[in-house]
Design an enzyme around this catalytic site. Structure first.
Site, PDB file in Angstrom:
ATOM      1  N   GLY A 156      -8.768  30.159  -6.823  1.00 26.15           N
ATOM      2  CA  GLY A 156      -8.497  31.105  -7.889  1.00 26.15           C
ATOM      3  C   GLY A 156      -7.031  31.489  -7.902  1.00 26.15           C
ATOM      4  N   SER A 157      -6.780  32.714  -8.307  1.00 26.57           N
ATOM      5  CA  SER A 157      -5.394  33.121  -8.557  1.00 26.57           C
ATOM      6  C   SER A 157      -4.546  33.161  -7.303  1.00 26.57           C
ATOM      7  CB  SER A 157      -5.389  34.492  -9.227  1.00 26.57           C
ATOM      8  OG  SER A 157      -6.121  34.420 -10.422  1.00 26.57           O
ATOM      9  N   THR A 158      -5.166  33.184  -6.138  1.00 29.46           N
ATOM     10  CA  THR A 158      -4.325  33.175  -4.930  1.00 29.46           C
ATOM     11  C   THR A 158      -3.451  31.920  -4.919  1.00 29.46           C
ATOM     12  OG1 THR A 158      -6.098  32.111  -3.696  1.00 29.46           O
ATOM     13  CG2 THR A 158      -5.939  34.484  -3.507  1.00 29.46           C
ATOM     14  N   LYS A 173      -1.854  30.777  -7.405  1.00 31.21           N
ATOM     15  CA  LYS A 173      -0.667  30.923  -8.266  1.00 31.21           C
ATOM     16  C   LYS A 173       0.585  31.111  -7.418  1.00 31.21           C
ATOM     17  CE  LYS A 173      -3.202  32.756 -12.165  1.00 31.21           C
ATOM     18  NZ  LYS A 173      -3.838  33.974 -12.661  1.00 31.21           N
TER      19      LYS A 173
END
Lengths: 657, 405
Positions: free
Chosen positions: A326-328, A330
């Site tokens: 997920g966004s980790t 990014k």
């Protein structure tokens, strides 16, 4: 055969010869006679008369007797050698029952301090401070030879004094069997062995052995793994270091800090219960040495009861579990864009939804992002389309190489046999869609440990460290950045920028609930929808994670917290996203463990100074002369051939948080 | 049995007065020891072969009782009866030994035994004493029977011929151990008979070379000798276990029934019974057993020195040499003094054939070494028929004088 030897009572030859010679002497001597007489004289002188048979045989009987004396003397001499002078010792097995083994009690309490025990074959495992995590204790099995037992009833009555839980009928039945070997009791302590020995029951014997104990029970259960009935490691470090534990008897010192591990487990378990998550995971790692100080996976089990632990509890989510980051992820997108010079903090990217085929990459409607966000804000508020644009600007080739260099495409190196291989598309299938989805952490599944490792690299000055469960020989307080071991994967300048961005996420972005006053945490949230059994993404069933560093001004530790399928509570206002679930848990763990790790909040003046240094604006000013990306100068445009203009689109199975 | 008074002139009393008491006592002690050691050694072996615990003990008690009876009965025989016994028994034993080659049962590659209902018999065990007596008779006949032209009866040649027949039979079985014992006994008899030293040396050389031939011909002989000479090569389990039993015993032994290594000793009840004695009763018991055998041999030899009858001297020395050598070979191989050779310890090892043959041997020795009153001042002249042939032939008053005198 003419017998030349005269027999017993034959007359003596000398008597026969002497008259003839005297007769010859009286006659007149002729030369021939003289010659004959000379011959006779010589014969008389040199030819001794033969001994009579009887005398000779008696003589020879004496020789025979002497011969016998000699050989029997030799036998007696050899017997003296074999028994007294140079006895050949019997093999231990041959005289086993002659020398009963006396149980050795432990009067100096050496067991507790992790010292090597006598008669123990498997080494102790301790945490970094010497606290035993696994140790083998001497035990005995009591067995009997029923053929030597006089009264089974009597034996039972005596044994019950020492082993109260013996079954009366069973014991009597066993002792009455026509066998030579029956077990009476198992897993007794040396003290009980001594007590039974003192009862002096004939026919009762002991078989010594050892049994693995895990004094801390559930603490670090999945890391320890377990041993089978023959004391062979079958999981965890017990299996990975099986050879070492059985060959070298000095304790094996792990990097785990039992106190920190217990505190992390405690906090994580509380969060798991509060949010009714089906599972949870947390990893605390030293960003310079790669030592793992805590690694918790919930649900867990009592390591002393490995055999009965359910598979879900034995499953180590930290290394075996594969989750879409997920966004980790990014953070990695930003790192590669900044390091490669593709983007700068001030470059702006479009947050407009991107249509790919029948999918749409967008953010949650509730986010209400501005149409264009600079990179710092993209990170702080976590926009999926903007991250996809950044990833496109980097390009498939460089993105793949970056992830490979960061170790995301291979099994993460750790001293656990359970370490799994990430689920990633092959380079061949690494197309535009993959580039975009990987940009915001979808389309790949990584073990949490790999995420922590990547986070540590952004915080420790740009080195890819190797995670380890073994304690390094250093004093914990003296770790400096120069101790960091591993290949450099990004520059110190990029590392500095990223740390400030991570701090920004916590101070101004969506990770505010991760703030732990005084410890300067920085990090990145990540929420991924779970995939159902049918392969479609599930609404409102999330993996919420938070990966971060503390203290960000001079990072020492990387912490990752993940909760699997949490349920919303009143406090989260119905949200199950990472900012509401994982971030507060992260904060609780930091504020509780940081003091144990030797970190203390600085005084307010110094704190303000540090905040000043770490500050980076949400909308950084564009330096003079720089041609920043933004409206009219877009970066990371999807080629028109790929983007599908049709309108029956579907939101991509993810939402930013 | 009360000691008969000196005036008692029954046959039993005369036997008691004339018998060699030292040897008789020694034999009694050996039989007692055999019983005690069987209690220690046999249960483990019986357990290993799956027989009842006491099987060997009961059988050995029976064997030893019969053996004691055989000793007593044989010791009452006259010299003439002994000669007859030796001739008839020897012929039967020779025939039975021949039978083993045809009908024998094969144990561990050798055909030495004949199966009988209760026990298996090894006929060559009996051949040994009977041949010793027979050879002694043949040798002694040399001095008594004259053919013509001063040619004596060719005793040595005939004895050698008989010996060669026996040797041929034994090497066919093969039973090199028994053959070497019989050879050594025969050579000892020739030695006592007054064989010139040069001949004797030649015989010893011939024995050595024959042993060399056996070493090259028979595989089991070679392997045993090589295992003896090279302690590091090959399988030494038996002899190692035996030596460990002695080592475990020490000076005073572990005590009755306390031996442990004996349980693992193959053939503890038969060939390795001396090691059991060593483990349970220690060096002192070993010394005692050695001393018993030495006493039996030396006392008999000492008695023979006062003997005048060549047949008695030759026969007894042959018998006692066979007995003594058997004991020596057993104890020596148990102690790794000589290469391993399966030979029983007289009266102590388990085994029917062995017990009976040894009983016959010692019974004949006792019979031959009994005090005989020579006819003379205090003894009435016996009737011609009552005097043993040998005594008649060699007594100074004998009418059968050497014609050359």
């Amino acid at each position: 055969m003419p017998d030349k030897a005269p027999f017993p009572h034959s007359p003596e030859p000398s008597a026969r010869l002497s008259p003839s010679s005297s007769r010859q002497a009286s006659k007149k001597q002729t030369p021939s006679l003289r010659k004959a007489r000379l011959w006779e004289a010589l014969r008389q002188r040199f030819h001794r008369p033969p001994t009579p048979w009887l005398e000779r045989s008696h003589q020879r009987l004496v020789y025979v007797g002497m011969g016998f004396l000699f050989i029997y003397g030799a036998v007696a001499f050899k017997a003296l050698f074999a028994t007294v002078l140079a006895p050949m010792a019997p093999l231990p097995g041959q005289i086993a029952s002659q020398l009963p083994e006396i149980p050795k009690p432990d009067p100096h309490a050496l067991i507790g301090s992790g010292f090597e025990l006598p008669n123990i074959k498997r080494a102790t495992i301790t945490d970094r401070n010497g606290q035993p995590l696994a140790l083998s204790l001497p035990i005995v099995q009591v067995y009997a030879n029923p053929m030597e037992i006089i009264s089974p009833e009597d034996v039972y009555t005596k044994l019950r004094q020492v082993v109260p839980n013996l079954d009366h009928q069973d014991i009597v039945r066993r002792l009455s069997q026509k066998k030579q070997f029956v077990y009476i009791a198992r897993n007794l302590s040396p003290t009980q062995e001594l007590a039974i020995n003192n009862l002096g029951i004939p026919g009762i014997y002991f078989e010594t052995g050892e049994r693995r104990h895990y004094p801390l029970g559930r603490i670090a259960a999945q890391i320890m793994g377990g041993v089978d009935i023959d004391n062979r490691g079958i999981a965890g470090v017990e299996r990975y270091f099986n050879q070492r534990l059985t060959s070298d008897h000095t304790p094996l010192r792990l990097s785990i800090d039992a106190r920190v591990q217990a505190a992390v487990r405690d906090e994580l378990d509380a969060a798991k219960q509060m949010f009714r998550a089906i599972g949870a995971c947390a990893i605390l790692m030293d960003v310079h040495t790669g030592e793992i100080l805590a690694m918790v996976s919930l649900p867990d089990y009592d390591a002393n009861d490995f055999g009965h632990a359910p598979a879900d509890a034995r499953f180590n989510r930290a290394v075996t579990g594969m989750y879409e980051p997920g966004s980790t992820f990014k953070l990695q997108t930003a790192a590669m864009a900044l390091e490669l010079g593709v983007a700068h903090p001030w470059d702006s990217f479009s947050t407009a939804p991107i249509h790919v085929g029948r999918f749409k990459i967008s953010d949650l409607k509730s986010d209400h992002f501005a149409p264009w966000l600079p990179l710092t804000s993209v990170m702080a508020f976590s926009s999926n389309p903007a991250s996809a644009h950044i990833a496109l600007a980097v390009g498939a080739e460089r993105q793949h190489t970056w992830l490979k260099n960061m170790g995301f495409l291979n099994r993460v190196p750790i001293e656990l046999p359970e370490a799994g291989r990430p689920i990633v598309p092959s380079r061949k299938n690494w197309g535009y869609t993959t580039v975009m989805t990987v940009g915001f952490g979808h389309g790949v599944a990584e073990p949490p440990l790999a995420i922590v490792r990547g986070t540590a690299a952004t915080g420790n000055g740009g080195f890819l460290i190797t995670p380890t469960l073994l304690a390094r020989n250093h004093d914990n307080d003296d770790v400096v950045m120069s101790d960091t071991i591993g290949p450099r994967v990004l520059s110190e300048k990029t590392s500095n920028t990223l740390r400030r961005i991570l701090r920004l996420v916590v101070t101004k972005g969506i990770g505010k609930r991760a703030e732990s006053p005084g410890y300067f945490v920085g990090g990145k949230t990540g929420t991924a929808e779970k995939i159902s059994a049918h392969g479609t993404y599930l609404k409102n069933v999330n993996i919420t994670a938070f990966t971060g560093l503390f203290p960000v001004n001079a990072p020492r530790y990387a912490l990752y917290v993940m909760l699997d399928a949490p349920k919303p509570t009143a406090e989260t206002h119905g949200w199950t996203t990472a900012g509401w679930i994982a971030a507060p848990t992260f904060s609780k763990i930091v504020t509780r463990t940081a003091p144990m790790l030797g970190l203390f909040p600085p005084d307010p003046a110094r704190a303000a100074q540090i905040e000043e240094q770490l500050a980076i604006p949400l909308i950084p000013p564009i330096p003079r002369g720089a041609h920043a990306f933004g409206p009219g100068h877009e970066a990371g445009i999807l080629p028109a051939s790929v983007a599908n203009p049709r309108h029956h689109t579907k939101k991509h199975p993810s939402h930013a948080d | 049995m009360a000691i008969p008074s000196r005036t008692d002139s029954t046959a039993r009393a005369q036997w008691w007065r004339s018998i060699d008491h030292v040897s008789l006592t020694g034999i009694g002690i050996l039989i007692g020891l055999g019983y005690i050691l069987m209690l220690a050694a046999s249960p483990a072996v019986a357990h290993r072969i799956g027989a009842s615990r006491n099987m060997f003990i009961f059988k050995q008690v029976a064997f030893l009782s019969i053996a004691a009876a055989v000793v007593l009965i044989t010791s009452r025989l006259s010299v003439r009866s002994i000669k007859r016994l030796a001739v008839f028994g020897g012929v039967i034993a020779l025939g039975a030994t021949f039978m083993t080659l045809v009908h024998g049962m094969e144990i561990k590659g050798a055909r030495r035994w004949i199966a009988l209902p209760l026990m298996s018999v090894q006929p060559s065990e009996f051949l040994k004493p009977f041949f010793a007596v027979f050879a002694a008779w043949l040798l002694s006949l040399r001095g008594t029977i004259l053919i013509k032209n001063k040619w004596r009866f060719p005793g040595r040649a005939v004895a050698c011929l008989v010996y060669l027949v026996i040797a041929a039979l034994l090497q066919a079985q093969p039973d090199i151990g028994m053959l070497s014992v019989i050879t050594m006994v025969f050579v000892t008899q020739l030695f006592v008979d007054g064989l010139p030293m040069a001949f004797f040396g030649a015989l010893v050389l011939a024995m050595l070379s024959a042993f060399g031939v056996a070493y090259l011909t028979f595989n089991h002989v070679r392997s045993r000798v090589q295992r003896f000479l090279h302690p590091d090569v090959g399988d030494h389990y038996q002899i190692d276990t035996s030596l460990r039993a002695f080592g475990n015993g020490g000076l005073l032994g572990r005590g009755p029934g306390e031996g442990r290594v004996k349980d693992l000793l193959p053939d503890a009840h038969a060939d390795f019974v001396f090691a059991v004695a060593g483990e349970e009763y220690g060096f002192l018991m070993c010394c005692f057993i050695i001393a018993l055998f030495a006493m039996l041999v030396l006392c008999t030899l000492r008695r023979l020195i006062h003997e005048k009858d060549p047949f008695i001297i030759l026969a007894s020395s042959g018998l006692i040499t066979g007995f003594g050598l058997q004991a020596f070979i057993n104890m020596g191989s148990t102690l790794h003094l000589i290469p391993t050779k399966g030979m029983t310890l007289p009266f102590i090892s388990y085994g029917g054939s062995s017990a009976f043959s040894v009983a016959l041997t010692m019974g004949m020795v006792l019979a031959l070494t009994r005090h005989r009153v020579e006819p003379g001042l205090f003894a009435p002249q016996p009737k011609e028929s009552e005097v043993p042939m040998s005594n008649r032939l060699f007594s100074p008053t004998s009418p059968h004088k050497d014609p050359s005198a």
